[in-house]
Write a protein that holds these residues in place. Structure first.
Motif, PDB file in Angstrom:
ATOM      1  N   VAL A 167      50.919  23.123  19.433  1.00  0.00           N
ATOM      2  CA  VAL A 167      51.749  24.325  19.325  1.00  0.00           C
ATOM      3  C   VAL A 167      51.040  25.307  18.394  1.00  0.00           C
ATOM      4  N   PHE A 168      50.847  26.531  18.874  1.00  0.00           N
ATOM      5  CA  PHE A 168      50.187  27.567  18.093  1.00  0.00           C
ATOM      6  C   PHE A 168      51.168  28.720  17.913  1.00  0.00           C
ATOM      7  N   MET A 169      51.446  29.041  16.654  1.00  0.00           N
ATOM      8  CA  MET A 169      52.360  30.133  16.336  1.00  0.00           C
ATOM      9  C   MET A 169      51.554  31.274  15.726  1.00  0.00           C
ATOM     10  N   LEU A 170      51.771  32.464  16.264  1.00  0.00           N
ATOM     11  CA  LEU A 170      51.037  33.645  15.831  1.00  0.00           C
ATOM     12  C   LEU A 170      52.014  34.634  15.219  1.00  0.00           C
ATOM     13  N   ASP A 171      51.644  35.154  14.059  1.00  0.00           N
ATOM     14  CA  ASP A 171      52.521  36.004  13.252  1.00  0.00           C
ATOM     15  C   ASP A 171      52.070  37.461  13.356  1.00  0.00           C
ATOM     16  N   PHE A 172      52.969  38.328  13.804  1.00  0.00           N
ATOM     17  CA  PHE A 172      52.670  39.750  13.963  1.00  0.00           C
ATOM     18  C   PHE A 172      53.558  40.544  13.012  1.00  0.00           C
ATOM     19  N   ASP A 173      52.941  41.196  12.031  1.00  0.00           N
ATOM     20  CA  ASP A 173      53.694  41.906  10.985  1.00  0.00           C
ATOM     21  C   ASP A 173      53.381  43.391  10.900  1.00  0.00           C
ATOM     22  N   ASP A 174      52.654  43.938  11.871  1.00  0.00           N
ATOM     23  CA  ASP A 174      52.172  45.314  11.757  1.00  0.00           C
ATOM     24  C   ASP A 174      52.773  46.248  12.804  1.00  0.00           C
ATOM     25  N   ASN A 175      54.019  46.010  13.173  1.00  0.00           N
ATOM     26  CA  ASN A 175      54.748  46.886  14.091  1.00  0.00           C
ATOM     27  C   ASN A 175      54.102  46.962  15.475  1.00  0.00           C
ATOM     28  N   GLN A 176      53.480  45.851  15.914  1.00  0.00           N
ATOM     29  CA  GLN A 176      52.937  45.812  17.256  1.00  0.00           C
ATOM     30  C   GLN A 176      54.073  45.711  18.282  1.00  0.00           C
ATOM     31  N   ASP A 177      53.746  45.974  19.519  1.00  0.00           N
ATOM     32  CA  ASP A 177      54.686  45.842  20.626  1.00  0.00           C
ATOM     33  C   ASP A 177      54.531  44.433  21.210  1.00  0.00           C
ATOM     34  N   PRO A 178      55.585  43.605  21.157  1.00  0.00           N
ATOM     35  CA  PRO A 178      55.449  42.226  21.658  1.00  0.00           C
ATOM     36  C   PRO A 178      54.983  42.164  23.110  1.00  0.00           C
ATOM     37  N   ASN A 179      55.471  43.069  23.952  1.00  0.00           N
ATOM     38  CA  ASN A 179      55.082  43.040  25.361  1.00  0.00           C
ATOM     39  C   ASN A 179      53.599  43.326  25.552  1.00  0.00           C
ATOM     40  N   LYS A 180      53.051  44.226  24.764  1.00  0.00           N
ATOM     41  CA  LYS A 180      51.613  44.519  24.844  1.00  0.00           C
ATOM     42  C   LYS A 180      50.799  43.317  24.378  1.00  0.00           C
ATOM     43  N   GLU A 181      51.284  42.653  23.335  1.00  0.00           N
ATOM     44  CA  GLU A 181      50.565  41.478  22.821  1.00  0.00           C
ATOM     45  C   GLU A 181      50.599  40.339  23.847  1.00  0.00           C
ATOM     46  N   ILE A 182      51.743  40.123  24.476  1.00  0.00           N
ATOM     47  CA  ILE A 182      51.870  39.086  25.503  1.00  0.00           C
ATOM     48  C   ILE A 182      50.919  39.382  26.659  1.00  0.00           C
ATOM     49  N   LYS A 183      50.810  40.649  27.015  1.00  0.00           N
ATOM     50  CA  LYS A 183      49.923  41.060  28.108  1.00  0.00           C
ATOM     51  C   LYS A 183      48.466  40.739  27.789  1.00  0.00           C
ATOM     52  N   LYS A 184      48.060  40.908  26.527  1.00  0.00           N
ATOM     53  CA  LYS A 184      46.687  40.585  26.128  1.00  0.00           C
ATOM     54  C   LYS A 184      46.373  39.117  26.433  1.00  0.00           C
ATOM     55  N   PHE A 185      47.316  38.233  26.131  1.00  0.00           N
ATOM     56  CA  PHE A 185      47.090  36.809  26.399  1.00  0.00           C
ATOM     57  C   PHE A 185      47.045  36.535  27.899  1.00  0.00           C
ATOM     58  N   LYS A 186      47.906  37.206  28.655  1.00  0.00           N
ATOM     59  CA  LYS A 186      47.912  37.029  30.110  1.00  0.00           C
ATOM     60  C   LYS A 186      46.566  37.384  30.710  1.00  0.00           C
TER      61      LYS A 186
END
Length: 194
Positions: free
Chosen positions: A66-85
């Protein structure tokens, strides 16, 4: 499909002010995504790694899937998910940090493998690569890192990531980004020919 991680029994409805009390007491659990969502919703602190003791310290690392990634800089979750896709990596679950605000996003993305990685240096290479893909907080990568619960946990993809697919995605990134440290060693650890 089930997976393993370590969970603390204490529950919190906001960011804990007694982090020191969260050093011991972890129990390795075998759970599914719905159960993980409930664990987060109920306020439990998580160590994504499997620990061989109740004490949260790097020496007790026994493996991780299990890998948990912490985003604290006001990123857009949908854009971040798309990067992984784009790399063929499924983000399985997302939730907001306790400190999330409507006008300043703070959240976590959870990526789960179908295989436990027991080698510490391989874990670090995978974690560093996932951080690089998404641009998450680079400080949250030690072997026994704890993550507080949060709000609005959602399962967004029920299919665990197949390790062989992840290896390919990591190799692609490493080959594109020669700035990643230990380029040749990462490829060797993944057992992939270039």
């Amino acid at each position: 499909m089930n997976f393993k991680l370590s969970v603390h029994p204490k529950k919190y409805s906001s960011k804990p002010k007694d982090a020191y009390s969260l050093q011991k007491g972890y129990e390795t659990k075998e759970i599914n995504l719905k159960e993980l969502r409930n664990i987060i919703a109920n306020g439990h602190t998580i160590v994504p790694s499997i620990l061989n003791s109740e004490h949260r310290k790097n020496a007790n690392f026994a493996g991780c899937q299990v890998f948990m990634l912490d985003f604290d800089d006001n990123q857009d979750p949908n854009k971040e998910i798309k990067k992984f896709k784009e790399y063929g990596i499924n983000v399985n679950l997302t939730y907001n940090s306790f400190s999330n605000k409507k006008d300043f996003r703070k959240f976590r993305l959870v990526i789960i493998l179908d295989t436990i990685i027991e080698d510490q240096s391989l874990f670090k290479n995978v974690m560093n690569t996932l951080i690089k893909i998404g641009g998450s907080d680079g400080a949250t990568k030690d072997l026994s890192r704890m993550f507080y619960a949060g709000t609005e946990p959602k399962v967004i993809n029920g299919r665990l990531n197949i390790w062989d697919d992840i290896k390919g995605a990591i190799a692609d990134l490493v080959n594109k980004d020669k700035d990643l440290t230990n380029h040749k060693r990462i490829i060797k650890k993944l057992n992939i020919s270039q």
